[in-house]
Design a protein around this motif. Structure first.
Motif, PDB file in Angstrom:
ATOM      1  N   LEU A 180       0.915  -1.012  -0.037  1.00 18.87           N
ATOM      2  CA  LEU A 180      -0.179  -0.174   0.036  1.00 18.87           C
ATOM      3  C   LEU A 180       0.783   1.484  -0.190  1.00 18.87           C
ATOM      4  O   LEU A 180       1.969   1.213   0.590  1.00 18.87           O
ATOM      5  CB  LEU A 180      -0.856  -0.094   1.271  1.00 18.87           C
ATOM      6  N   VAL A 181       0.540   2.235  -1.017  1.00 16.37           N
ATOM      7  CA  VAL A 181       1.188   3.497  -0.777  1.00 16.37           C
ATOM      8  C   VAL A 181       0.445   4.433  -0.080  1.00 16.37           C
ATOM      9  O   VAL A 181      -0.654   4.508  -0.846  1.00 16.37           O
ATOM     10  CB  VAL A 181       1.627   3.941  -2.251  1.00 16.37           C
ATOM     11  N   LEU A 182       0.785   5.261   0.603  1.00 17.32           N
ATOM     12  CA  LEU A 182       0.084   6.625   1.412  1.00 17.32           C
ATOM     13  C   LEU A 182       0.978   7.529   1.093  1.00 17.32           C
ATOM     14  O   LEU A 182       2.305   7.709   1.540  1.00 17.32           O
ATOM     15  CB  LEU A 182       0.015   6.310   2.906  1.00 17.32           C
ATOM     16  N   CYS A 183       0.499   8.549   0.029  1.00 17.40           N
ATOM     17  CA  CYS A 183       1.262   9.643  -0.462  1.00 17.40           C
ATOM     18  C   CYS A 183       0.565  10.825  -0.144  1.00 17.40           C
ATOM     19  O   CYS A 183      -0.679  11.129  -0.139  1.00 17.40           O
ATOM     20  CB  CYS A 183       1.377   9.537  -1.881  1.00 17.40           C
ATOM     21  N   ASP A 184       1.683  11.853   0.605  1.00 21.34           N
ATOM     22  CA  ASP A 184       1.144  13.031   0.732  1.00 21.34           C
ATOM     23  C   ASP A 184       1.083  13.809  -0.575  1.00 21.34           C
ATOM     24  O   ASP A 184       1.693  14.266  -1.244  1.00 21.34           O
ATOM     25  CB  ASP A 184       2.394  13.838   1.582  1.00 21.34           C
ATOM     26  N   GLN A 185      -0.610  14.300  -0.670  1.00 19.82           N
ATOM     27  CA  GLN A 185      -0.951  14.917  -1.757  1.00 19.82           C
ATOM     28  C   GLN A 185      -0.305  16.128  -2.140  1.00 19.82           C
ATOM     29  O   GLN A 185      -0.214  16.660  -3.314  1.00 19.82           O
ATOM     30  CB  GLN A 185      -2.507  15.043  -1.847  1.00 19.82           C
ATOM     31  N   ARG A 186       0.125  17.044  -1.043  1.00 24.13           N
ATOM     32  CA  ARG A 186       0.916  18.043  -1.350  1.00 24.13           C
ATOM     33  C   ARG A 186       2.042  18.096  -2.224  1.00 24.13           C
ATOM     34  O   ARG A 186       2.524  19.074  -2.567  1.00 24.13           O
ATOM     35  CB  ARG A 186       1.060  18.739   0.003  1.00 24.13           C
ATOM     36  N   LEU A 187       2.656  16.761  -2.382  1.00 24.52           N
ATOM     37  CA  LEU A 187       3.983  16.479  -2.921  1.00 24.52           C
ATOM     38  C   LEU A 187       3.716  16.198  -4.466  1.00 24.52           C
ATOM     39  O   LEU A 187       4.636  16.470  -5.407  1.00 24.52           O
ATOM     40  CB  LEU A 187       4.594  15.451  -2.309  1.00 24.52           C
ATOM     41  N   TRP A 208      -4.525   8.820  -0.834  1.00 23.13           N
ATOM     42  CA  TRP A 208      -3.593  10.198  -0.571  1.00 23.13           C
ATOM     43  C   TRP A 208      -4.041  10.446   1.242  1.00 23.13           C
ATOM     44  O   TRP A 208      -4.665  10.049   1.474  1.00 23.13           O
ATOM     45  CB  TRP A 208      -4.278  11.122  -1.135  1.00 23.13           C
ATOM     46  N   PHE A 209      -2.943  11.451   1.574  1.00 25.98           N
ATOM     47  CA  PHE A 209      -3.464  11.693   2.801  1.00 25.98           C
ATOM     48  C   PHE A 209      -2.973  13.180   2.905  1.00 25.98           C
ATOM     49  O   PHE A 209      -2.105  13.690   2.019  1.00 25.98           O
ATOM     50  CB  PHE A 209      -2.688  11.195   4.127  1.00 25.98           C
ATOM     51  N   ASP A 210      -3.497  14.204   3.631  1.00 19.98           N
ATOM     52  CA  ASP A 210      -3.424  15.611   3.682  1.00 19.98           C
ATOM     53  C   ASP A 210      -3.895  16.014   5.063  1.00 19.98           C
ATOM     54  O   ASP A 210      -4.755  15.516   5.847  1.00 19.98           O
ATOM     55  CB  ASP A 210      -4.248  16.233   2.616  1.00 19.98           C
TER      56      ASP A 210
END
Length: 474
Positions: free
Chosen positions: A45-52, A75-77
């Motif tokens: 699973l990939v949890l990626c900071d959407q701000r990046l 995504w997370f933010d």
């Protein structure tokens, strides 16, 4: 789990939450190169900071999907959810977290990653269809098969594909290979029923010079040839017991030894097996090792017979028409209404292979604006209740004289070799059924009575699919 963020506080918060449920957490500070990294790192699973992410993560999604098409991404933010900004892709993100996490939010996301819904492109709606690695389907059952292939392809788990002959088991095996991280490595296939039992071991494991008559030089086996890739064993149920023992050892130790040799060779091979036979029944008869069955059947994929997916018949027929029209340089002539009804009514005991051959012949024989019942093999028209006399009576004013007409056998539509095998199969089954009945199902007595060795009779019964629990050696 891979957490992608440049924010140390966000990473620490997610790490604490994930490690609390006993998950291993990896960290990357930016999304550059993630598309190439997720496969070798075996990320779940990939949890990626959407701000990046630029373009709301569209480029990142495409990069990862190009290397691992089924990997769940979320995504997370720290900002409130902006669902209207999420990319509308068939393989889009499975969800979104907002920091700080709310109660149950992470659990719901992990559950979605473990059992994700079918991708948007595989959702079944009336008239929809899907091409998946050369397979065509519009039915939910086959779409579930495609979904299962996507889920297991990224792993190294052994897969057992079951289904009747002609259902497309090798296509499934190739799809598993082509969707896997091994896609750039060899795909090696062996039909275990196509070789004598004494040659199968040499084919699989190789041999040394002088190991047997005709072994003039050292030769690598298919396990070595498939190193780093996938070995597909079709008709695994026909593998002899001796080869089964060596197969089990190779699967468990990842090592092989050539016939007649003493050197052990390490191999990295994913094994996919297929069969149309009932392996648990063969285990009960003592013809297949139970431990090998368990080792092969880590994940099972069962293909439905064509008669169980009638809605796919028009789709497949049209696909084959276009394929063979292009191959033979002929115009595209689609089946007319009467032909479509006959195709739908036929039982297709040979499944997709039979339909494919039927359509190829019809494409070649048809000379009108469409394929008609007259262009189909006799076996299809007879099973569908079609009569050439009835068809002619609709277009002729005078009655058709049928006295003395020769009835065409379905065997006459087959090549000589295939027709002979079908006729021989029917004779063997009738003859052996009668002989076994006279001797109470006793194989040894029957063999003596008809002049065969007991083992020869056993092999013949197996080849004609006549071994039943009621037949015993004594």
């Amino acid at each position: 789990m891979l957490v992608v963020t440049a924010c140390a506080e966000a990473h620490a918060a997610l790490r604490r939450s994930l490690e609390a449920v006993e998950l291993e957490v990896l960290h990357a500070e930016d999304p550059g190169g993630l598309g190439r990294m997720v496969g070798p790192a075996k990320i779940d699973l990939v949890l990626c900071d959407q701000r990046l992410c630029t373009d709301d993560g569209l480029e990142l999604l495409q990069a990862i999907r190009g290397n691992q098409s089924t990997l769940p991404i979320a995504w997370f933010d720290a900002l409130p959810a902006r669902h209207d900004r999420l990319p509308a892709l068939p393989h889009g993100p499975i969800g979104r977290l907002t920091l700080p996490l709310k109660a149950g939010e992470l659990q719901r996301l992990l559950k979605a990653a473990e059992e994700p819904a079918l991708p948007q492109q595989t959702a079944v709606s009336p008239g929809s269809h899907l091409e998946f690695h050369g397979m065509f389907a519009s039915t939910p059952g086959m779409h579930q098969v495609f979904h299962r292939i996507r889920r297991v392809a990224a792993t190294d788990a052994s897969v057992l594909i079951t289904g009747e002959s002609g259902t497309g088991k090798e296509l499934v095996a190739r799809a598993l290979h082509n969707d896997s991280p091994r896609r750039d490595q060899p795909f090696v296939a062996l039909n275990c029923s196509a070789l004598p039992s004494e040659l199968v071991e040499s084919e699989l494991f190789g041999h040394t010079r002088g190991a047997f008559t005709g072994a003039l030089r050292d030769r690598a086996g298919l396990f070595e040839a498939a190193h780093g890739g996938t070995l597909f064993l079709d008709e695994i149920g026909d593998l002899g017991l001796s080869a089964q023992a060596k197969m089990l050892r190779a699967l468990e130790s990842h090592e092989v030894m050539r016939v007649g040799g003493s050197k052990i060779t390490s191999v990295d091979v994913r094994v996919i097996a297929a069969t149309h036979r009932n392996l648990p029944q063969l285990v009960a008869w003592g013809d297949f090792r139970e431990d090998l069955l368990y080792r092969l059947h880590v994940v099972g994929i069962e293909l439905p017979a064509l008669r169980d997916r009638p809605a796919d018949i028009p789709l497949l027929a049209e696909r084959f028409v276009r394929l063979f029209a292009e191959r033979h340089g002929l115009p595209v002539r689609l089946p007319d209404a009467a032909t479509q009804a006959l195709l739908a009514a036929h039982t297709w005991s040979g499944n997709i292979r039979e339909l494919r051959n039927c359509i190829e012949g019809a494409v070649i024989l048809s000379d009108g604006p469409a394929i008609t019942p007259a262009d189909l093999p006799a076996g299809v028209t007879v099973s569908g209740g079609f009569s050439m006399d009835a068809a002619d009576s609709e277009t002729q004013s005078e009655p058709v004289v049928t006295s003395g007409a020769r009835i065409v056998s379905p065997l006459e539509e087959l090549p000589l070799v295939e027709a002979r095998e079908v006729a021989l199969d029917e004779f063997d089954r009738a003859y052996l059924t009668s002989a076994l009945s006279r001797h109470g199902g006793n194989i040894a007595q029957t063999a003596r009575a008809i002049g065969l060795h007991r083992q020869s009779l056993q092999k013949l019964l197996t080849r004609r699919h006549m071994r039943t629990p009621g037949l015993r050696d004594n």
